[in-house]
Design a protein around this motif. Structure first.
Motif, mmCIF file in Angstrom:
data_model
loop_
_atom_site.group_PDB
_atom_site.id
_atom_site.type_symbol
_atom_site.label_atom_id
_atom_site.label_comp_id
_atom_site.label_asym_id
_atom_site.label_seq_id
_atom_site.Cartn_x
_atom_site.Cartn_y
_atom_site.Cartn_z
ATOM 1 N N HIS A 170 0.837 -1.206 0.000
ATOM 2 C CA HIS A 170 0.000 0.000 0.000
ATOM 3 C C HIS A 170 0.871 1.256 0.000
ATOM 4 O O HIS A 170 2.055 1.225 0.335
ATOM 5 C CB HIS A 170 -0.966 0.000 1.177
ATOM 6 N N GLY A 171 0.242 2.387 -0.355
ATOM 7 C CA GLY A 171 0.954 3.660 -0.371
ATOM 8 C C GLY A 171 0.751 4.427 0.930
ATOM 9 O O GLY A 171 0.549 3.829 1.993
ATOM 10 N N SER A 172 0.772 5.746 0.820
ATOM 11 C CA SER A 172 0.759 6.599 2.017
ATOM 12 C C SER A 172 -0.625 6.715 2.650
ATOM 13 O O SER A 172 -0.726 7.084 3.824
ATOM 14 C CB SER A 172 1.249 7.996 1.661
ATOM 15 N N ALA A 173 -1.678 6.441 1.882
ATOM 16 C CA ALA A 173 -3.065 6.442 2.385
ATOM 17 C C ALA A 173 -3.349 7.647 3.282
ATOM 18 O O ALA A 173 -3.703 7.503 4.454
ATOM 19 C CB ALA A 173 -3.359 5.124 3.106
ATOM 20 N N ILE B 81 -5.830 3.905 12.509
ATOM 21 C CA ILE B 81 -6.666 2.822 11.964
ATOM 22 C C ILE B 81 -5.975 2.089 10.808
ATOM 23 O O ILE B 81 -6.562 1.204 10.195
ATOM 24 C CB ILE B 81 -8.058 3.316 11.488
HETATM 25 P P1 ATP Z 1 -0.104 5.128 -3.854
HETATM 26 O O1 ATP Z 1 -0.437 6.182 -4.847
HETATM 27 O O2 ATP Z 1 1.304 5.170 -3.410
HETATM 28 O O3 ATP Z 1 -0.540 3.747 -4.259
HETATM 29 P P2 ATP Z 1 -2.393 5.869 -2.237
HETATM 30 O O4 ATP Z 1 -2.437 6.547 -0.905
HETATM 31 O O5 ATP Z 1 -3.026 6.571 -3.381
HETATM 32 O O6 ATP Z 1 -0.889 5.485 -2.504
HETATM 33 P P3 ATP Z 1 -2.888 3.295 -1.254
HETATM 34 O O7 ATP Z 1 -2.235 3.694 -0.009
HETATM 35 O O8 ATP Z 1 -2.198 2.247 -2.031
HETATM 36 O O9 ATP Z 1 -3.134 4.499 -2.198
HETATM 37 O O10 ATP Z 1 -4.312 2.764 -0.868
HETATM 38 C C1 ATP Z 1 -5.566 3.209 -1.375
HETATM 39 C C2 ATP Z 1 -6.557 3.250 -0.235
HETATM 40 O O11 ATP Z 1 -6.619 1.982 0.435
HETATM 41 C C3 ATP Z 1 -6.139 4.244 0.837
HETATM 42 O O12 ATP Z 1 -6.581 5.517 0.519
HETATM 43 C C4 ATP Z 1 -6.772 3.661 2.093
HETATM 44 O O13 ATP Z 1 -8.104 4.089 2.228
HETATM 45 C C5 ATP Z 1 -6.728 2.166 1.840
HETATM 46 N N1 ATP Z 1 -5.551 1.572 2.504
HETATM 47 C C6 ATP Z 1 -4.320 1.434 1.994
HETATM 48 N N2 ATP Z 1 -3.494 0.891 2.893
HETATM 49 C C7 ATP Z 1 -4.211 0.686 4.003
HETATM 50 C C8 ATP Z 1 -3.909 0.166 5.292
HETATM 51 N N3 ATP Z 1 -2.686 -0.266 5.620
HETATM 52 N N4 ATP Z 1 -4.894 0.101 6.210
HETATM 53 C C9 ATP Z 1 -6.136 0.516 5.885
HETATM 54 N N5 ATP Z 1 -6.477 1.028 4.700
HETATM 55 C C10 ATP Z 1 -5.539 1.115 3.749
#
Ligand code: ATP
Length: 360
Positions: free
Chosen positions: A281-284, A292
């Motif tokens: 996952h990314g920075s979320a 959470i």
């Molecule tokens: P990237 O562009 O680097 O992929 P991002 O923030 O756009 O990062 P992700 O972090 O990959 O996207 O995840 C998308 C969504 O999934 C997040 O916005 C969040 O709501 C959920 N998510 C991701 N990781 C977690 C986690 N460890 N726990 C709970 N929810 C998560």
């Protein structure tokens, strides 16, 4: 006493929350098992560092990292800085400079976890997606011409080298050979991309003759997405290019429960440079600071790191603790349908480790 030097780079967003949780778990394993020690050094690199210094890590950052046995990474990306700057300035700089060409992305439906697929279709998800990690669509070749004018041109050039293609395909074939099902799905898009992708296919055809003990099939990447949803049981190991595998592995994470549980290893298989372990996952930013974030992806990445270091017993104890957590179901994070905080999930895992009878 076996001693390993770990570089921890929590990075941005929820990266620091899940990496802090992962380090608590790693510390507990060291105390519980004995026989090995982890010397963990924290590097505060990422967007805050960029806003202060104009770069995501110091000029000698890679030199500093070289002396470590492994890197434990959170995420890179923050709305205050364009994504291509944060990604290239840290994560991709490490992957490419340290020749971490094999990106290993396991997907397993953990016990007790619900898949969005119906009727138990996902019960046997046990896949490993192998992503080429240093070239292809993310080689970084390209440029912009006539910036700001109506005639502006933007180019991103995919770069495939024979040596780069051969080594990742061989890595995937060897991995498939080591698994019980001995199956490999080769993903391509050579119907539309008629140069690099056709070479990708040709090299695979040449290598395949030496792997006649495997069951091998070939899929276009678009058809592969539907197969993952409609026929998940038919898949074992998958090899795909940098971009294709990036997309397929996000789908794999969602089908096996959540983005929050999936781990990855960026391996330099020859051991010339440290390998890097991180949740996919990314920075979320939408959930940052709320306690959470699901830390299981970071824990599972720590399992992969321990296995890579040769600490298989510690890795197994941690994996058992993760599976007890998902099967028990009383302490699940929100993305898995529960109400537990990051800290509560971490405490549950720590209890499982302390209660474990497995010692080396
Ligand atoms: P990237 O562009 O680097 O992929 P991002 O923030 O756009 O990062 P992700 O972090 O990959 O996207 O995840 C998308 C969504 O999934 C997040 O916005 C969040 O709501 C959920 N998510 C991701 N990781 C977690 C986690 N460890 N726990 C709970 N929810 C998560």
């Amino acid at each position: 006493m076996r001693e390993y030097r770990i570089a921890a780079i929590p990075g941005d967003g929820i990266g620091s929350e899940v990496i802090d949780a992962g380090i608590r778990v790693l510390d507990s394993l060291v105390k519980h098992i004995g026989g090995f020690n982890l010397s963990i050094t924290h590097f505060p690199w990422g967007t805050d560092f960029y806003l202060e210094h104009g770069k995501m890590m110091p000029d000698d950052g890679l030199e500093q990292l070289k002396k470590f046995d492994a890197i434990y990474f959170g995420s890179a990306g923050d709305p205050r800085v364009p994504d291509h700057i944060s990604l290239w300035g840290l994560r991709l700089a490490i992957c490419q400079s340290f020749d971490q060409y094999a990106n290993v992305r396991p997907s397993i439906l953990l016990p007790g976890v619900q898949s969005p697929l119906r009727d138990g279709a996902a019960d046997s998800i046990d896949w490993v997606i192998i992503r080429e990690n240093t070239e292809g669509e993310y080689a970084g070749a390209g440029g912009r011409v006539h910036s700001g004018h109506a005639s502006e041109v933007g180019l991103d050039v995919s770069v495939f080298t024979r040596s780069g293609v051969e080594r990742i395909q061989r890595f995937a074939l060897d991995l498939a050979r080591s698994r019980p099902q001995k199956k490999l799905t080769f993903v391509t898009k050579s119907n539309a991309q008629r140069h690099g992708m056709v070479m990708w296919d040709d090299i695979f055809d040449q290598l395949c003759s030496k792997y006649s003990d495997l069951t091998i099939d070939k899929m276009l990447v678009d058809a592969m997405t539907t197969r993952m949803v409609l026929d998940p049981k038919s898949i074992d190991v998958v090899v795909a290019t940098n971009l294709h595998a990036d997309i397929l592995s996000d789908l794999a994470a969602a089908l096996s429960g959540s983005m929050g549980i999936a781990p990855t290893a960026n391996l330099n298989p020859e051991g010339e440079f440290p390998s890097m372990f991180e949740p996919i996952h990314g920075s979320a930013f939408d959930i940052m600071g709320k306690d959470i974030a699901n830390p299981i992806g970071a824990f599972w990445s720590a399992v992969m790191m321990l296995n890579h270091l040769g600490e298989a017993s510690a890795a197994q104890i941690l994996m058992n603790a993760i599976e007890k957590c998902t099967l028990d179901g009383t302490c699940l994070p929100q993305d898995l349908g529960g109400a537990a905080t990051t800290e509560q999930v971490t405490d549950f895992i720590l209890d499982m480790i302390r209660g474990s009878n497995d010692r080396v």
